[in-house]
Design an enzyme around this catalytic site. Structure first.
Site, PDB file in Angstrom:
ATOM      1  N   LYS A 237      -1.785  35.531  34.708  1.00 35.18           N
ATOM      2  CA  LYS A 237      -2.940  35.283  35.589  1.00 35.18           C
ATOM      3  C   LYS A 237      -3.057  33.799  35.928  1.00 35.18           C
ATOM      4  O   LYS A 237      -3.254  33.436  37.081  1.00 35.18           O
ATOM      5  CB  LYS A 237      -4.254  35.735  34.919  1.00 35.18           C
ATOM      6  CG  LYS A 237      -4.312  37.212  34.599  1.00 35.18           C
ATOM      7  CD  LYS A 237      -5.667  37.624  34.017  1.00 35.18           C
ATOM      8  CE  LYS A 237      -6.010  36.972  32.700  1.00 35.18           C
ATOM      9  NZ  LYS A 237      -5.173  37.421  31.563  1.00 35.18           N
TER      10      LYS A 237
ATOM     11  N   ARG B 171       5.090  30.786  24.349  1.00 33.25           N
ATOM     12  CA  ARG B 171       4.315  30.047  25.357  1.00 33.25           C
ATOM     13  C   ARG B 171       3.868  28.684  24.832  1.00 33.25           C
ATOM     14  O   ARG B 171       3.461  28.538  23.683  1.00 33.25           O
ATOM     15  CB  ARG B 171       3.083  30.863  25.747  1.00 33.25           C
ATOM     16  CG  ARG B 171       2.120  30.090  26.643  1.00 33.25           C
ATOM     17  CD  ARG B 171       1.262  30.989  27.448  1.00 33.25           C
ATOM     18  NE  ARG B 171       0.193  31.597  26.688  1.00 33.25           N
ATOM     19  CZ  ARG B 171      -0.771  32.324  27.241  1.00 33.25           C
ATOM     20  NH1 ARG B 171      -0.767  32.545  28.542  1.00 33.25           N
ATOM     21  NH2 ARG B 171      -1.706  32.856  26.498  1.00 33.25           N
TER      22      ARG B 171
ATOM     23  N   ARG C 102      -0.959  26.994  21.963  1.00 29.95           N
ATOM     24  CA  ARG C 102      -2.397  27.225  21.805  1.00 29.95           C
ATOM     25  C   ARG C 102      -2.679  27.834  20.436  1.00 29.95           C
ATOM     26  O   ARG C 102      -1.913  28.679  19.964  1.00 29.95           O
ATOM     27  CB  ARG C 102      -2.874  28.204  22.884  1.00 29.95           C
ATOM     28  CG  ARG C 102      -3.234  27.529  24.170  1.00 29.95           C
ATOM     29  CD  ARG C 102      -3.413  28.491  25.315  1.00 29.95           C
ATOM     30  NE  ARG C 102      -4.176  29.715  25.053  1.00 29.95           N
ATOM     31  CZ  ARG C 102      -4.498  30.581  26.002  1.00 29.95           C
ATOM     32  NH1 ARG C 102      -4.148  30.356  27.254  1.00 29.95           N
ATOM     33  NH2 ARG C 102      -5.165  31.680  25.711  1.00 29.95           N
TER      34      ARG C 102
ATOM     35  N   ARG D  14      -6.525  39.698  20.591  1.00 33.38           N
ATOM     36  CA  ARG D  14      -6.800  39.557  22.032  1.00 33.38           C
ATOM     37  C   ARG D  14      -6.325  40.798  22.796  1.00 33.38           C
ATOM     38  O   ARG D  14      -6.983  41.246  23.733  1.00 33.38           O
ATOM     39  CB  ARG D  14      -6.124  38.294  22.569  1.00 33.38           C
ATOM     40  CG  ARG D  14      -6.892  37.031  22.155  1.00 33.38           C
ATOM     41  CD  ARG D  14      -6.021  35.802  22.181  1.00 33.38           C
ATOM     42  NE  ARG D  14      -5.553  35.474  23.501  1.00 33.38           N
ATOM     43  CZ  ARG D  14      -4.425  34.809  23.756  1.00 33.38           C
ATOM     44  NH1 ARG D  14      -3.655  34.404  22.760  1.00 33.38           N
ATOM     45  NH2 ARG D  14      -4.089  34.538  24.988  1.00 33.38           N
TER      46      ARG D  14
ATOM     47  N   ARG E 221     -14.468  39.819  32.084  1.00 35.17           N
ATOM     48  CA  ARG E 221     -13.648  40.419  31.035  1.00 35.17           C
ATOM     49  C   ARG E 221     -14.359  41.582  30.370  1.00 35.17           C
ATOM     50  O   ARG E 221     -13.783  42.240  29.519  1.00 35.17           O
ATOM     51  CB  ARG E 221     -13.416  39.358  29.972  1.00 35.17           C
ATOM     52  CG  ARG E 221     -11.973  38.976  29.740  1.00 35.17           C
ATOM     53  CD  ARG E 221     -11.983  37.914  28.642  1.00 35.17           C
ATOM     54  NE  ARG E 221     -10.707  37.572  28.157  1.00 35.17           N
ATOM     55  CZ  ARG E 221      -9.950  36.588  28.642  1.00 35.17           C
ATOM     56  NH1 ARG E 221     -10.352  35.897  29.678  1.00 35.17           N
ATOM     57  NH2 ARG E 221      -8.792  36.317  28.099  1.00 35.17           N
TER      58      ARG E 221
HETATM   59  P1  ADP Z   1      -5.709  34.774  27.949  1.00 35.91           P
HETATM   60  O1  ADP Z   1      -5.969  35.496  29.236  1.00 35.91           O
HETATM   61  O2  ADP Z   1      -4.277  34.383  27.785  1.00 35.91           O
HETATM   62  O3  ADP Z   1      -6.282  35.469  26.748  1.00 35.91           O
HETATM   63  P2  ADP Z   1      -7.706  32.761  28.606  1.00 35.91           P
HETATM   64  O4  ADP Z   1      -7.343  31.350  28.788  1.00 35.91           O
HETATM   65  O5  ADP Z   1      -8.162  33.530  29.800  1.00 35.91           O
HETATM   66  O6  ADP Z   1      -6.438  33.402  27.929  1.00 35.91           O
HETATM   67  O7  ADP Z   1      -8.859  32.900  27.495  1.00 35.91           O
HETATM   68  C1  ADP Z   1      -8.756  32.283  26.227  1.00 35.91           C
HETATM   69  C2  ADP Z   1      -9.974  32.615  25.377  1.00 35.91           C
HETATM   70  O8  ADP Z   1     -11.181  32.124  26.014  1.00 35.91           O
HETATM   71  C3  ADP Z   1     -10.256  34.099  25.161  1.00 35.91           C
HETATM   72  O9  ADP Z   1      -9.474  34.629  24.097  1.00 35.91           O
HETATM   73  C4  ADP Z   1     -11.752  34.057  24.852  1.00 35.91           C
HETATM   74  O10 ADP Z   1     -11.998  33.614  23.533  1.00 35.91           O
HETATM   75  C5  ADP Z   1     -12.271  33.015  25.800  1.00 35.91           C
HETATM   76  N1  ADP Z   1     -12.677  33.569  27.109  1.00 35.91           N
HETATM   77  C6  ADP Z   1     -12.177  33.200  28.318  1.00 35.91           C
HETATM   78  N2  ADP Z   1     -12.789  33.893  29.306  1.00 35.91           N
HETATM   79  C7  ADP Z   1     -13.679  34.711  28.702  1.00 35.91           C
HETATM   80  C8  ADP Z   1     -14.602  35.695  29.177  1.00 35.91           C
HETATM   81  N3  ADP Z   1     -14.729  35.953  30.489  1.00 35.91           N
HETATM   82  N4  ADP Z   1     -15.349  36.374  28.268  1.00 35.91           N
HETATM   83  C9  ADP Z   1     -15.248  36.126  26.960  1.00 35.91           C
HETATM   84  N5  ADP Z   1     -14.387  35.221  26.435  1.00 35.91           N
HETATM   85  C10 ADP Z   1     -13.618  34.517  27.290  1.00 35.91           C
END
Ligand code: ADP
Length: 221
Positions: free
Chosen positions: A18, A131, A163, A174, A94
């Protein structure tokens, strides 16, 4: 037509690509890219009050509670601009609660497309294990696709690291949360006639071309 003003949500498992596609699409359409994950990581790095609130969730791969996420997104949209000019949302919504909130915020500026980047879990596990990301701009690399100079970001010169939430335990959590909380959004947006899907296991350029084709067709370009 250049697709200006496109209003797009990207959905997909963690590691589906994404962030990579959002960055390319943002440059292509000239609209902003909002990644809630990047916003939270920056807040943690800067030690802001929001950063302190969310750090523990990020490190363990838990979802940040809806009220905090919604506050951050509301603040962003309240600043004006993106509603009219267009945006690409990556990592938000999400959960169903977040999707319903987004509908309220957008009001008479409805989404054009919700794009699901579909990748098998085995591919995801391989991608995330290798990654590495830039701490500064979020650009993504892999053990098999390194920056040109050591672990220095090609885009901005920042440090490229693994990360904390790319650890095996956090990845498992996740992916489980994706299935439980985020997958239902596919039906939610499917029922609204907004959902399109691409095969995200193809090479980055091919995925990008397919997405642009779908968006432009949808918008009648
Ligand atoms: P990925 O899609 O690879 O899991 P992101 O960078 O989108 O990584 O998100 C990393 C972390 O940030 C998530 O695991 C969560 O803890 C938090 N996060 C990001 N966006 C949201 C959201 N919309 N709702 C809840 N937690 C979020």
């Amino acid at each position: 037509m250049n697709g200006s003003g496109v209003r797009l949500v990207l959905l997909g498992k963690p590691g589906a690509g994404k962030g990579t596609q959002a960055a390319l699409l943002s440059a292509h359409y000239g609209v902003e890219h909002l990644s809630t994950g990047d916003v939270f990581r920056a807040a943690v790095a800067q030690g802001t009050p929001t950063g302190l609130e969310v750090q523990q969730y990020l490190d363990t791969g838990e979802l940040v509670p809806d009220d905090i996420v919604i506050r951050v997104v509301d603040e962003h949209f309240a600043a004006g601009g993106p509603l009219e000019d267009g945006f690409i949302l990556d990592g938000f919504p999400r959960t169903l609660v977040q999707a319903e909130e987004l509908e309220q915020v957008l009001a008479d500026h409805p989404l054009d497309v919700v794009l699901n980047i579909d990748v098998p879990t085995e591919t995801i596990l391989h991608r995330i294990a290798g990654r590495r990301v830039c701490v500064n701009c979020g650009a993504s690399y892999h053990l098999t696709q390194r920056p040109t100079i050591n672990w220095t970001c090609d885009v901005c010169g920042g440090e490229v690291v693994q990360r904390d939430d790319d650890s095996p335990d956090a990845i498992g959590r996740r992916l489980a949360l994706y299935e439980e909380q985020t997958r239902p959004l596919l039906d939610y947006y499917g029922q609204q006639g907004l959902l399109l899907s691409v095969d995200g296991s193809a090479p980055t350029d091919a995925v990008f071309d397919e997405i642009v084709g779908l968006i432009d067709r949808r918008r009648g370009a």
